[in-house]
Design a protein around this motif. Structure first.
Motif, PDB file in Angstrom:
ATOM      1  N   TYR A  22      -0.558  -5.533  -6.559  1.00 60.26           N
ATOM      2  CA  TYR A  22      -0.165  -6.824  -5.976  1.00 60.26           C
ATOM      3  C   TYR A  22       0.135  -7.895  -7.023  1.00 60.26           C
ATOM      4  N   TYR A  33       0.821  -1.206   0.000  1.00 63.84           N
ATOM      5  CA  TYR A  33       0.000   0.000   0.000  1.00 63.84           C
ATOM      6  C   TYR A  33       0.856   1.257   0.000  1.00 63.84           C
ATOM      7  N   VAL A  92       1.605   1.922  -3.543  1.00 62.97           N
ATOM      8  CA  VAL A  92       0.422   2.516  -4.184  1.00 62.97           C
ATOM      9  C   VAL A  92       0.357   4.006  -3.878  1.00 62.97           C
ATOM     10  N   GLU A 135      -4.673  -0.905  -5.610  1.00 62.57           N
ATOM     11  CA  GLU A 135      -4.112  -2.076  -4.942  1.00 62.57           C
ATOM     12  C   GLU A 135      -4.327  -3.328  -5.797  1.00 62.57           C
TER      13      GLU A 135
END
Length: 118
Positions: free
Chosen positions: A54, A34, A37, A50
Motif C-alpha cells: 500500500y 490485495y 499482493v 500488504e
C-alpha cells in the motif's frame, strides 16, 4: 557473517524489483491492493505483504504511474482498484527493457565463467 551478507543482498534485490513487479501486475487489468499482493506472492523468492504494497502504491500514484478508482463490491466495502497511466505504461516499458538488459548481461558473465572453468 556470510548469511547476513546474502540476506541483505537478497532484501535489496527484492526491494528494487517491487516497483517493476507492481507495474507489470497492473499492466493488463485493474487490480485492487490485495489482489496485487496475491499475484506477487506467486513469484518465488519475492516476499511481499500488504504493509509493503500500500505505501508503494501510494508512491506510484503520487509519481503519476498508477491511478486508482473506488469500485463498489458485493463482498463488503468499496475496493480501490489500480491501473497504469500513460506515463506508467511508458516507464514500465523502459524498466522492462533495462531489466532484460541486466539479466542478459549477467547471463553472459555466468556463461563466460562457466566456460572458462571447464
Amino acid at each position: 557473517m556470510h548469511d547476513q551478507f546474502l540476506n541483505n543482498w537478497t532484501t535489496q534485490i527484492r526491494k528494487g524489483l517491487l516497483d517493476l513487479c507492481v507495474l507489470n501486475a497492473v499492466a493488463c487489468r485493474k487490480m485492487y491492493g490485495y489482489d496485487i499482493v496475491r499475484t506477487l506472492r506467486q513469484i518465488e523468492g519475492l516476499i511481499i505483504s500488504e504493509g509493503t504494497i500500500y505505501p508503494l502504491l501510494s508512491r506510484l500514484s503520487r509519481d503519476g504511474l498508477v491511478q486508482s478508482s473506488l469500485v463498489k463490491s458485493n463482498e463488503g466495502p468499496a475496493r480501490k482498484y489500480y491501473e497504469l497511466t500513460g506515463l506508467g505504461r511508458r516507464i514500465r516499458q523502459q524498466m522492462n527493457i533495462s531489466w532484460e538488459t541486466i539479466v542478459q548481461g549477467i547471463s553472459r558473465i555466468q556463461t563466460n565463467q562457466t566456460s572458462e572453468t571447464n
